[in-house]
Design a protein around this motif. Structure first.
Motif, PDB file in Angstrom:
ATOM      1  N   ALA A 176     -52.862 -24.249  -5.460  1.00 33.56           N
ATOM      2  CA  ALA A 176     -52.947 -24.411  -4.002  1.00 33.56           C
ATOM      3  C   ALA A 176     -52.117 -23.336  -3.304  1.00 33.56           C
ATOM      4  N   ILE A 177     -50.914 -23.080  -3.818  1.00 34.44           N
ATOM      5  CA  ILE A 177     -50.053 -22.038  -3.240  1.00 34.44           C
ATOM      6  C   ILE A 177     -50.766 -20.690  -3.289  1.00 34.44           C
ATOM      7  N   GLU A 178     -51.348 -20.367  -4.430  1.00 35.28           N
ATOM      8  CA  GLU A 178     -52.051 -19.083  -4.567  1.00 35.28           C
ATOM      9  C   GLU A 178     -53.207 -18.980  -3.574  1.00 35.28           C
ATOM     10  N   GLY A 179     -53.921 -20.081  -3.355  1.00 35.84           N
ATOM     11  CA  GLY A 179     -55.011 -20.094  -2.383  1.00 35.84           C
ATOM     12  C   GLY A 179     -54.509 -19.890  -0.957  1.00 35.84           C
ATOM     13  N   ILE A 180     -53.409 -20.535  -0.616  1.00 33.05           N
ATOM     14  CA  ILE A 180     -52.811 -20.377   0.716  1.00 33.05           C
ATOM     15  C   ILE A 180     -52.369 -18.929   0.918  1.00 33.05           C
ATOM     16  N   VAL A 181     -51.715 -18.354  -0.090  1.00 36.68           N
ATOM     17  CA  VAL A 181     -51.257 -16.963  -0.016  1.00 36.68           C
ATOM     18  C   VAL A 181     -52.448 -16.029   0.180  1.00 36.68           C
ATOM     19  N   GLU A 182     -53.527 -16.264  -0.578  1.00 37.24           N
ATOM     20  CA  GLU A 182     -54.742 -15.447  -0.431  1.00 37.24           C
ATOM     21  C   GLU A 182     -55.312 -15.546   0.982  1.00 37.24           C
ATOM     22  N   LEU A 183     -55.447 -16.777   1.478  1.00 36.67           N
ATOM     23  CA  LEU A 183     -56.019 -16.982   2.805  1.00 36.67           C
ATOM     24  C   LEU A 183     -55.191 -16.252   3.858  1.00 36.67           C
ATOM     25  N   LEU A 184     -53.872 -16.375   3.764  1.00 38.33           N
ATOM     26  CA  LEU A 184     -53.002 -15.746   4.756  1.00 38.33           C
ATOM     27  C   LEU A 184     -52.885 -14.236   4.557  1.00 38.33           C
ATOM     28  N   ALA A 185     -53.468 -13.725   3.479  1.00 40.34           N
ATOM     29  CA  ALA A 185     -53.547 -12.274   3.256  1.00 40.34           C
ATOM     30  C   ALA A 185     -54.914 -11.738   3.664  1.00 40.34           C
ATOM     31  N   GLY A 186     -55.758 -12.628   4.223  1.00 41.52           N
ATOM     32  CA  GLY A 186     -57.053 -12.193   4.724  1.00 41.52           C
ATOM     33  C   GLY A 186     -58.217 -12.401   3.784  1.00 41.52           C
ATOM     34  N   LYS A 187     -57.987 -13.046   2.621  1.00 42.38           N
ATOM     35  CA  LYS A 187     -59.104 -13.349   1.718  1.00 42.38           C
ATOM     36  C   LYS A 187     -59.671 -14.717   2.105  1.00 42.38           C
ATOM     37  N   PRO A 188     -60.994 -14.835   2.236  1.00 39.16           N
ATOM     38  CA  PRO A 188     -61.591 -16.072   2.755  1.00 39.16           C
ATOM     39  C   PRO A 188     -61.604 -17.221   1.741  1.00 39.16           C
ATOM     40  N   ASN A 189     -60.463 -17.802   1.491  1.00 37.00           N
ATOM     41  CA  ASN A 189     -60.345 -18.950   0.590  1.00 37.00           C
ATOM     42  C   ASN A 189     -60.385 -20.208   1.458  1.00 37.00           C
ATOM     43  N   ASP A 190     -61.360 -21.107   1.224  1.00 34.63           N
ATOM     44  CA  ASP A 190     -61.475 -22.290   2.089  1.00 34.63           C
ATOM     45  C   ASP A 190     -60.564 -23.446   1.661  1.00 34.63           C
ATOM     46  N   LEU A 191     -59.894 -23.325   0.537  1.00 38.90           N
ATOM     47  CA  LEU A 191     -58.917 -24.323   0.053  1.00 38.90           C
ATOM     48  C   LEU A 191     -59.530 -25.711  -0.133  1.00 38.90           C
ATOM     49  N   SER A 192     -60.861 -25.782  -0.264  1.00 35.20           N
ATOM     50  CA  SER A 192     -61.521 -27.086  -0.380  1.00 35.20           C
ATOM     51  C   SER A 192     -61.206 -27.795  -1.700  1.00 35.20           C
ATOM     52  N   GLU A 193     -60.740 -27.051  -2.690  1.00 33.27           N
ATOM     53  CA  GLU A 193     -60.424 -27.660  -3.986  1.00 33.27           C
ATOM     54  C   GLU A 193     -59.034 -28.305  -4.012  1.00 33.27           C
ATOM     55  N   VAL A 194     -58.231 -28.054  -2.982  1.00 35.29           N
ATOM     56  CA  VAL A 194     -56.872 -28.585  -2.953  1.00 35.29           C
ATOM     57  C   VAL A 194     -56.925 -30.098  -2.747  1.00 35.29           C
ATOM     58  N   VAL A 195     -56.274 -30.838  -3.640  1.00 31.20           N
ATOM     59  CA  VAL A 195     -56.246 -32.302  -3.556  1.00 31.20           C
ATOM     60  C   VAL A 195     -55.054 -32.720  -2.693  1.00 31.20           C
ATOM     61  N   LEU A 196     -55.366 -33.494  -1.655  1.00 34.62           N
ATOM     62  CA  LEU A 196     -54.326 -33.991  -0.753  1.00 34.62           C
ATOM     63  C   LEU A 196     -54.069 -35.467  -1.018  1.00 34.62           C
ATOM     64  N   ASP A 197     -52.831 -35.877  -0.833  1.00 32.50           N
ATOM     65  CA  ASP A 197     -52.455 -37.287  -0.862  1.00 32.50           C
ATOM     66  C   ASP A 197     -52.048 -37.640   0.561  1.00 32.50           C
ATOM     67  N   LEU A 198     -52.962 -38.254   1.299  1.00 29.20           N
ATOM     68  CA  LEU A 198     -52.706 -38.589   2.693  1.00 29.20           C
ATOM     69  C   LEU A 198     -52.472 -40.080   2.884  1.00 29.20           C
ATOM     70  N   ASP A 199     -51.902 -40.739   1.861  1.00 25.57           N
ATOM     71  CA  ASP A 199     -51.531 -42.143   2.006  1.00 25.57           C
ATOM     72  C   ASP A 199     -50.592 -42.268   3.198  1.00 25.57           C
ATOM     73  N   GLY A 200     -50.798 -43.292   3.981  1.00 27.05           N
ATOM     74  CA  GLY A 200     -49.935 -43.511   5.133  1.00 27.05           C
ATOM     75  C   GLY A 200     -50.414 -42.778   6.382  1.00 27.05           C
ATOM     76  N   VAL A 201     -51.423 -41.920   6.246  1.00 24.67           N
ATOM     77  CA  VAL A 201     -51.997 -41.230   7.405  1.00 24.67           C
ATOM     78  C   VAL A 201     -53.096 -42.134   7.969  1.00 24.67           C
ATOM     79  N   PRO A 202     -53.085 -42.382   9.286  1.00 27.58           N
ATOM     80  CA  PRO A 202     -54.107 -43.267   9.861  1.00 27.58           C
ATOM     81  C   PRO A 202     -55.525 -42.801   9.544  1.00 27.58           C
ATOM     82  N   GLU A 203     -56.440 -43.767   9.436  1.00 28.87           N
ATOM     83  CA  GLU A 203     -57.831 -43.479   9.064  1.00 28.87           C
ATOM     84  C   GLU A 203     -58.489 -42.503  10.040  1.00 28.87           C
TER      85      GLU A 203
END
Length: 180
Positions: free
Chosen positions: A61-88
């Motif tokens: 995920a870090i590598e994808g974020i670094v790529e995106l912020l360097a101008g490479k079009p990485n959509d980060l869709s593969e990154v797994v989030l844990d949003l427990d506690g976030v309202p529906e």
């Protein structure tokens, strides 16, 4: 019980932070004015969590974020989030925001309409303002009506949002003024 960990990493816009637990990434912290302030902000959210070497999935995920912020079009869709506690409702907003490709934008109203009606635009904006995982949930790609930048709660405010959009090649209807 506290299995949260975090790491700090370099990007084109500064030193970011990322926090995770067993089930996925819980937070991404955009750069503050110093690395110490970035660390402090993460600990403010999660208590005195340990800094650690990221496991393989978090490193990816870090590598994808670094790529995106360097101008490479990485959509980060593969990154797994844990949003427990976030309202529906907020999770619904984040799910839609995650479908916006790099370099493209939607408005608060576009997302509100998908969730039931344009009258939810303010609620969409509030949900995005509470986004725990900016960049992975690309709230910077959500604009106000007329393609104006709207707000951005990260350090640097709208100028940070505009910088991130410029890196991605997005078109924003913005005329800078003396206060930007």
């Amino acid at each position: 019980m506290n299995d949260h960990r975090f790491a700090i990493f370099d990007t084109e816009i500064g030193r970011c932070g990322i926090a995770w637990a067993r089930r996925g990434i819980n937070a991404v912290q955009l750069p503050m004015s110093s690395e110490d302030k970035t660390r402090a902000r993460i600990r403010q959210r999660y208590g005195n969590i340990a800094e650690a070497l990221p496991p393989r999935d978090v490193q990816s995920a870090i590598e994808g974020i670094v790529e995106l912020l360097a101008g490479k079009p990485n959509d980060l869709s593969e990154v797994v989030l844990d949003l427990d506690g976030v309202p529906e409702f907020n999770r619904g907003v984040y799910d839609i925001a995650r479908t916006i490709p790099p370099g493209k934008t939607l408005t608060y109203g576009d997302i509100a309409k998908r969730l039931g009606g344009v009258e939810l635009s303010r609620d969409v904006g509030q949900a995005l303002g509470r986004n725990p995982c900016p960049i992975v949930v690309p709230c910077h790609r959500v604009l106000a009506a007329g393609g104006k930048p709207g707000g951005f709660s990260a350090n640097g405010g709208v100028s940070t949002k505009l910088k991130m959009l410029a890196i991605e090649g997005a078109v924003v209807n913005h005329t800078p003024n003396l206060f930007d």
